[in-house]
Each structure stands twice: as structure tokens, then as C-alpha cells.
Design a protein around this motif. Sequence first.
Motif, PDB file in Angstrom:
ATOM      1  N   GLY A 178      39.992  67.293 -82.582  1.00 55.93           N
ATOM      2  CA  GLY A 178      40.587  68.197 -81.594  1.00 55.93           C
ATOM      3  C   GLY A 178      42.094  68.296 -81.708  1.00 55.93           C
ATOM      4  N   ARG A 179      42.714  67.383 -82.463  1.00 59.09           N
ATOM      5  CA  ARG A 179      44.174  67.414 -82.629  1.00 59.09           C
ATOM      6  C   ARG A 179      44.546  68.418 -83.708  1.00 59.09           C
ATOM      7  N   THR A 180      45.787  68.912 -83.655  1.00 61.71           N
ATOM      8  CA  THR A 180      46.276  69.880 -84.641  1.00 61.71           C
ATOM      9  C   THR A 180      47.287  69.216 -85.568  1.00 61.71           C
ATOM     10  N   ILE A 181      47.085  69.415 -86.860  1.00 63.77           N
ATOM     11  CA  ILE A 181      48.020  68.916 -87.877  1.00 63.77           C
ATOM     12  C   ILE A 181      48.534  70.118 -88.663  1.00 63.77           C
ATOM     13  N   ARG A 182      49.591  69.905 -89.448  1.00 60.32           N
ATOM     14  CA  ARG A 182      50.141  70.992 -90.251  1.00 60.32           C
ATOM     15  C   ARG A 182      50.058  70.626 -91.733  1.00 60.32           C
ATOM     16  N   PHE A 183      49.577  71.565 -92.509  1.00 59.33           N
ATOM     17  CA  PHE A 183      49.552  71.410 -93.966  1.00 59.33           C
ATOM     18  C   PHE A 183      50.325  72.579 -94.555  1.00 59.33           C
ATOM     19  N   LYS A 184      51.450  72.273 -95.207  1.00 60.47           N
ATOM     20  CA  LYS A 184      52.353  73.307 -95.724  1.00 60.47           C
ATOM     21  C   LYS A 184      52.730  74.302 -94.618  1.00 60.47           C
ATOM     22  N   SER A 185      53.027  73.732 -93.469  1.00 65.98           N
ATOM     23  CA  SER A 185      53.486  74.495 -92.288  1.00 65.98           C
ATOM     24  C   SER A 185      52.396  75.314 -91.615  1.00 65.98           C
ATOM     25  N   ILE A 186      51.157  75.267 -92.132  1.00 66.07           N
ATOM     26  CA  ILE A 186      50.049  76.004 -91.515  1.00 66.07           C
ATOM     27  C   ILE A 186      49.287  75.056 -90.588  1.00 66.07           C
ATOM     28  N   PRO A 187      49.105  75.400 -89.310  1.00 62.77           N
ATOM     29  CA  PRO A 187      48.387  74.510 -88.388  1.00 62.77           C
ATOM     30  C   PRO A 187      46.870  74.533 -88.647  1.00 62.77           C
ATOM     31  N   PHE A 188      46.276  73.338 -88.612  1.00 59.54           N
ATOM     32  CA  PHE A 188      44.823  73.195 -88.755  1.00 59.54           C
ATOM     33  C   PHE A 188      44.317  72.278 -87.652  1.00 59.54           C
ATOM     34  N   ARG A 189      43.219  72.687 -87.021  1.00 53.05           N
ATOM     35  CA  ARG A 189      42.617  71.863 -85.979  1.00 53.05           C
ATOM     36  C   ARG A 189      41.540  70.969 -86.610  1.00 53.05           C
ATOM     37  N   ILE A 190      41.639  69.664 -86.374  1.00 48.95           N
ATOM     38  CA  ILE A 190      40.671  68.716 -86.921  1.00 48.95           C
ATOM     39  C   ILE A 190      39.384  68.787 -86.106  1.00 48.95           C
ATOM     40  N   ILE A 191      38.268  69.061 -86.782  1.00 49.37           N
ATOM     41  CA  ILE A 191      36.986  69.128 -86.066  1.00 49.37           C
ATOM     42  C   ILE A 191      36.034  67.995 -86.476  1.00 49.37           C
ATOM     43  N   GLY A 192      36.430  67.205 -87.474  1.00 44.78           N
ATOM     44  CA  GLY A 192      35.568  66.107 -87.902  1.00 44.78           C
ATOM     45  C   GLY A 192      36.292  65.128 -88.797  1.00 44.78           C
ATOM     46  N   VAL A 193      35.793  63.872 -88.814  1.00 42.75           N
ATOM     47  CA  VAL A 193      36.357  62.809 -89.661  1.00 42.75           C
ATOM     48  C   VAL A 193      35.282  62.351 -90.644  1.00 42.75           C
ATOM     49  N   LEU A 194      35.629  62.296 -91.937  1.00 46.10           N
ATOM     50  CA  LEU A 194      34.688  61.910 -92.984  1.00 46.10           C
ATOM     51  C   LEU A 194      34.524  60.394 -93.054  1.00 46.10           C
TER      52      LEU A 194
ATOM     53  N   ILE B 286      51.436  66.956 -91.911  1.00 50.08           N
ATOM     54  CA  ILE B 286      52.309  66.420 -90.856  1.00 50.08           C
ATOM     55  C   ILE B 286      51.605  66.396 -89.512  1.00 50.08           C
ATOM     56  N   ASN B 287      51.852  65.297 -88.792  1.00 48.45           N
ATOM     57  CA  ASN B 287      51.443  65.198 -87.395  1.00 48.45           C
ATOM     58  C   ASN B 287      52.567  64.510 -86.636  1.00 48.45           C
ATOM     59  N   GLY B 288      53.346  65.284 -85.877  1.00 50.09           N
ATOM     60  CA  GLY B 288      54.481  64.717 -85.161  1.00 50.09           C
ATOM     61  C   GLY B 288      55.494  64.141 -86.138  1.00 50.09           C
ATOM     62  N   ASN B 289      55.798  62.828 -85.984  1.00 51.75           N
ATOM     63  CA  ASN B 289      56.757  62.162 -86.865  1.00 51.75           C
ATOM     64  C   ASN B 289      56.090  61.537 -88.092  1.00 51.75           C
ATOM     65  N   ASN B 290      54.778  61.653 -88.171  1.00 54.81           N
ATOM     66  CA  ASN B 290      54.040  61.046 -89.285  1.00 54.81           C
ATOM     67  C   ASN B 290      53.686  62.109 -90.324  1.00 54.81           C
ATOM     68  N   ASN B 291      53.775  61.719 -91.583  1.00 54.98           N
ATOM     69  CA  ASN B 291      53.418  62.661 -92.641  1.00 54.98           C
ATOM     70  C   ASN B 291      52.847  61.886 -93.827  1.00 54.98           C
ATOM     71  N   THR B 292      52.110  62.579 -94.670  1.00 53.07           N
ATOM     72  CA  THR B 292      51.517  61.967 -95.863  1.00 53.07           C
ATOM     73  C   THR B 292      51.226  63.047 -96.889  1.00 53.07           C
ATOM     74  N   SER B 293      51.238  62.656 -98.156  1.00 53.53           N
ATOM     75  CA  SER B 293      50.882  63.583 -99.238  1.00 53.53           C
ATOM     76  C   SER B 293      49.376  63.523 -99.458  1.00 53.53           C
ATOM     77  N   THR B 294      48.748  64.662 -99.534  1.00 49.80           N
ATOM     78  CA  THR B 294      47.301  64.697 -99.699  1.00 49.80           C
ATOM     79  C   THR B 294      46.897  65.976-100.419  1.00 49.80           C
ATOM     80  N   THR B 295      45.606  66.178-100.584  1.00 47.46           N
ATOM     81  CA  THR B 295      45.075  67.380-101.229  1.00 47.46           C
ATOM     82  C   THR B 295      44.078  68.047-100.297  1.00 47.46           C
ATOM     83  N   MET B 296      44.228  69.349-100.138  1.00 52.31           N
ATOM     84  CA  MET B 296      43.290  70.104 -99.322  1.00 52.31           C
ATOM     85  C   MET B 296      42.322  70.837-100.241  1.00 52.31           C
ATOM     86  N   TYR B 297      41.022  70.669 -99.968  1.00 55.35           N
ATOM     87  CA  TYR B 297      39.982  71.331-100.740  1.00 55.35           C
ATOM     88  C   TYR B 297      39.344  72.426 -99.895  1.00 55.35           C
TER      89      TYR B 297
END
Length: 406
Positions: A174-190, A112-123
Motif C-alpha cells: 500500500g506504500r508508494t515508492i519512486r523508481f526513476k522519479s515515477i511513483p509506484f504503489r506496492i501491492i505485494g511482497v515476493l 526511493i522511499n523517503g530518505n532511503n534509496n537503493t539500486s535495483t532492477t525493474m522487470y
Amino acid sequence: MNFINLMKVALKAIANNKFRSFLSMLGIIIGVAAVIVMMAIGQGSKESIRENLSQMGTNIIMIRPGADMRGGIRQDPSSMQTLKVEDYMAIKDEAKYITYVSPEVSASGQCINGNNNTSTTMYGETEEYLSIKQWEITSGGVFTEEDVKKSSKVCLVGKTVVDELFPNGQDPVGRTIRFKSIPFRIIGVLKSKGYNSFGMDQDNLIIAPYTTVMKRITAQTYLSSVNCSALSEEMTDDAISELTTILRRQHKLKDGADDDFTIRSQQEMMETMSSTMDTVTIILVVAAAFSLLVAGIGIMNIMLVSVTERTKEIGLRMAVGARGLDISNQFLIESIIISITGGAIGILLGIGLAEGANLFFSLPTSVPLWSIVVSFIVCTIIGIGFGYFPARKAARMDPIEAIRYE
């Protein structure tokens, strides 16, 4: 009668019955085109799969938990907990044929980021995972070994995740997103890899330190798998042997006991997929080739009708000195011309359909040169094989009876 004269007579006979000759060719055209298309799709799919697997590296080695028998019931490998962090550390410290190694844990869920959300997999991985899988960074950076030790809540995101969570084109670094309610800071884009041959979106993922995922997301103490990269493709077998020795010692397995883990190489997967695609291609080609058999029977039927219609002509030719061999060759040449002409048209049609499938339906296709050569040979064999009986029948006619035929 020389060969040139026989060709002229055969071509004239075909020209006098254009529509019937075309119908005779039609079966060959459809059959050859079907075979070419099937082979092109099969070959193209195999090359596409090999290319996608090669992009991930041909020297990749994957270690998974092995199936086990408990209470007489074989357990699902995914439920086994035989791979530990200690196994990863032992491989990292001792393996001589391995360049990179990364433990792996994974979890699927809502991001989740604000009003936007998507299903994904975290490795959950180490920074070496990017070198193993040949991932590149388009913006930002990579988490460090210090982030792994501290279980930092930082992550790398794929392009699909960026598009879903930042639809307005904002910079996600630099933005923060939430995965299963846990905040993660994005440090890079693949860098985008797109869809693979299996239809899986390779960009719909998040990569974070494995310690973070284990402690904060999955709450598990075991690893889902371990990914390694051999020194070279040629040393893959040596690396697998070395890894087997290390893991058997780590798991205290006695001599003769089955491994409680499974080791597979990317090279092995490529060979397996190639073999599977070859089998599928052969099945499709054999199915399409039956139409060539039907086409051959059609040519023989038409040639028998032609012999019957031209009985009087055959008698006259024999009466003025034509040998049985000349009569036989005349009808054989007609049959071969019809077959090869139909084959040539079928090849062109097949190539066109294969290109069309690639252009309009995005099917990976590749027409191998040998398939065209084989098609010409098969068409020639059909022309001779199915034209032989009518030609032989014509050559054995009695000239006097043939002239009297009405």
C-alpha cells in the motif's frame, strides 16, 4: 611362507620404521585428500547450480533477440529490436505446448522511499511471470490483466528492496515508492529466494506490468525477451519447435534465412552448466592427481632404501628356504599397506576438509561415493605399481652375495 606370515613380517618392518613409513604415506594422504576435496567442490557446485536452476523450473523457455549482421558488422543481441508485442500475442494465442507466457522489458535504476534509496532492477512482466519463475507472494496480492491493459503504476517488490527501503520493519504493501522519479504503489511482497550459485541476489528486484515499464520507464516499443513455460519438461523440444515456427512466420523469414531470435531452454542451460562444471572438476582433479604420482615415486624410493638396508636379512631368508616369490610378495605387501593406509587417512582428511569448506566458507560440497571407491583402487594400484620394482630387485638377489653384504 603363507600370506598371514608375510603380513606379519610386513607390518613389523613398517612398525620398526614408523616415521619413515609415515613420510611415505604423507604424499598419498595429501594427494588423496586434494583429489577428494576438488571432486567434492566440483560435484557440490554442480548440484547447487542444478538445484537453483530447478527452483526456477526445468520447463522454462527463454526467447531473446538474435544477433544480426549489418554492414558487415555483427550486432549485439541486446541492441536488436526483433521481438515485438505482436510476437507475444501470437505465442499466447497459438502455442499449444505452452502453459504460461510473459513478455519482458527491464530497466535498472534508483528506487526511493523517503530518505532511503537503493539500486535495483525493474522487470516489466504479466501476472503469468510468477507462475513461470515459481515466485510466491508473502503479503499483498498480484497485479491483474486489467492493470496490464491500463498500464497501472503498481508493483511487486523483493525482500532486499523491502529491507533497504523500509528498514524499520514497516509493512510496504500500500506504500508508494519512486523508481526513476515515477511513483509506484506496492501491492505485494515476493517470497525470498536468496542468492543463487552465481552470487546474484534474486530478491533485489521489482516486478511491474510490462506495459507500464514500456510506456513510463523505458519508452520502447520492442521487448527485451519473452519467457515461456512448456507443458512439461518432456515437451520442451516440441514447444521450442512450435515457437520457432510461430516466430519465423511473424517475422516473415524466408526458407533458409537465419533466425533473428534465439530460443534457449532451462534444461539446455542446466546441461551446459553441468558440462562446464564437469570440465573444471576434471582439470582440478588431474592437477591434484599429480601429487599422487609424486607420492608413488616416494614410496618406490623408500622401498628401494628398505631393500638395500635389509639385504642381509633377505639373504638369510633365502638361505633357510624362502623363495624369490615370497621375498617379492613381502615387499609388495609393505608397499600396498603403506599406500592403502595413506589413502584411507587421505579420504577421511578430504571428507573433513570438504565439510569444513562447506561449514566455514559456505562452499557447496558433495563427496560422491564413487570417488572414495576410486581412491582406494588408485592407492592399491600405486602400491603395486611403485612397489613392484623394489620387490623384484629383492627377489632377484643372490643369497650368498646378500649374506656377505655389509
